[in-house]
Scaffold this active site. Sequence first.
Site, PDB file in Angstrom:
ATOM      1  N   ARG A  88       5.720   5.609   4.080  1.00  0.00           N
ATOM      2  CA  ARG A  88       5.955   5.137   2.715  1.00  0.00           C
ATOM      3  C   ARG A  88       4.655   4.603   2.140  1.00  0.00           C
ATOM      4  NH1 ARG A  88       7.828   2.277  -1.378  1.00  0.00           N
ATOM      5  NH2 ARG A  88       7.615   0.008  -1.396  1.00  0.00           N
ATOM      6  N   VAL A  89       4.360   4.983   0.894  1.00  0.00           N
ATOM      7  CA  VAL A  89       3.280   4.333   0.151  1.00  0.00           C
ATOM      8  C   VAL A  89       3.918   3.711  -1.077  1.00  0.00           C
ATOM      9  CG1 VAL A  89       1.203   5.619   0.803  1.00  0.00           C
ATOM     10  CG2 VAL A  89       2.692   6.558  -0.948  1.00  0.00           C
ATOM     11  N   GLY A  90       3.548   2.496  -1.376  1.00  0.00           N
ATOM     12  CA  GLY A  90       4.172   1.868  -2.538  1.00  0.00           C
ATOM     13  C   GLY A  90       3.511   0.564  -2.882  1.00  0.00           C
ATOM     14  N   SER A 206       0.733  -5.407  -5.899  1.00  0.00           N
ATOM     15  CA  SER A 206       0.602  -5.146  -7.335  1.00  0.00           C
ATOM     16  C   SER A 206       0.783  -6.403  -8.178  1.00  0.00           C
ATOM     17  CB  SER A 206       1.629  -4.099  -7.772  1.00  0.00           C
ATOM     18  OG  SER A 206       2.933  -4.561  -7.474  1.00  0.00           O
ATOM     19  N   ASP A 207       1.350  -7.437  -7.575  1.00  0.00           N
ATOM     20  CA  ASP A 207       1.549  -8.707  -8.268  1.00  0.00           C
ATOM     21  C   ASP A 207       1.763  -9.763  -7.193  1.00  0.00           C
ATOM     22  OD1 ASP A 207       4.215  -6.914  -8.433  1.00  0.00           O
ATOM     23  OD2 ASP A 207       4.756  -8.976  -7.914  1.00  0.00           O
TER      24      ASP A 207
END
Length: 238
Positions: A88-90, A206-207
């Site tokens: 998984r990449v995310g 991402s945050d």
Amino acid sequence: MATPHIAAEPGDIAPAVILPGDPKRAGRIAEMLIPDAKVVSDVRANKVYTGEIDGKPLTVMASGMGIPSAVLYANELFSHFGVQRIIRVGTAGGLARNVKVGDVVIATGAHTDSAINVPRLPGLHFSAIASFNLVAAAAAAAEAKAGDTPVHIAPIVSRDHFYGNADDLNVTLARYGTLAVEMEAAGLYGVAAEHGRQALAVLTVSDHLLDHSGDMSPEDRETRFGLALDLAVAAALS
Ligand code: HPA
């Protein structure tokens, strides 16, 4: 034979699958990595791309959002298409203070509030852990490719809720060395264990849930998502 959610034949899918969450990102990843990829399935707007990198077969498709969706696809990939490993990449939300927006996390294991793994081992609490060989391959690639970007190798948490999680539990999770939160890895690790196959999640922060100051610039976003993808591909083809 096709499955309810993947309209392909077993030979259409590579033994290694890169699994982002978003179908559009899957398209962008496929275009970047395997420009001559074939679309081997297109069910519910989730295109499945298969091609080769340096002579090695690779498939890219999306998991959708959340554990049930990721588990459904992982199940079909492992049980009907002979897939050996899913990476998984995310994106993930940062939890610990030593993790910053833009950092990459190689998720060694995933706590979860999902009940998905509860029935697996009656009387025991299932450990949702990544495959060590994939962790090692991603870590080796990080040594070579990370440059100035911090890459953490640590547990994360996979939650069923994106909204409304208690701040005090986030603080406790961070104290337990849990670096980030996302919504799929614990389910994916469970299905991989069930099928005796391999799984890993490589995440870009991402945050940040405790420190909202550090949004990524668009430039950072591309470089650092690119780094996570590089590590995921290195693991996939290792
Ligand atoms: N939760 C919170 N923040 C996030 C997540 C998540 O699942 N993914 C990316 N940022």
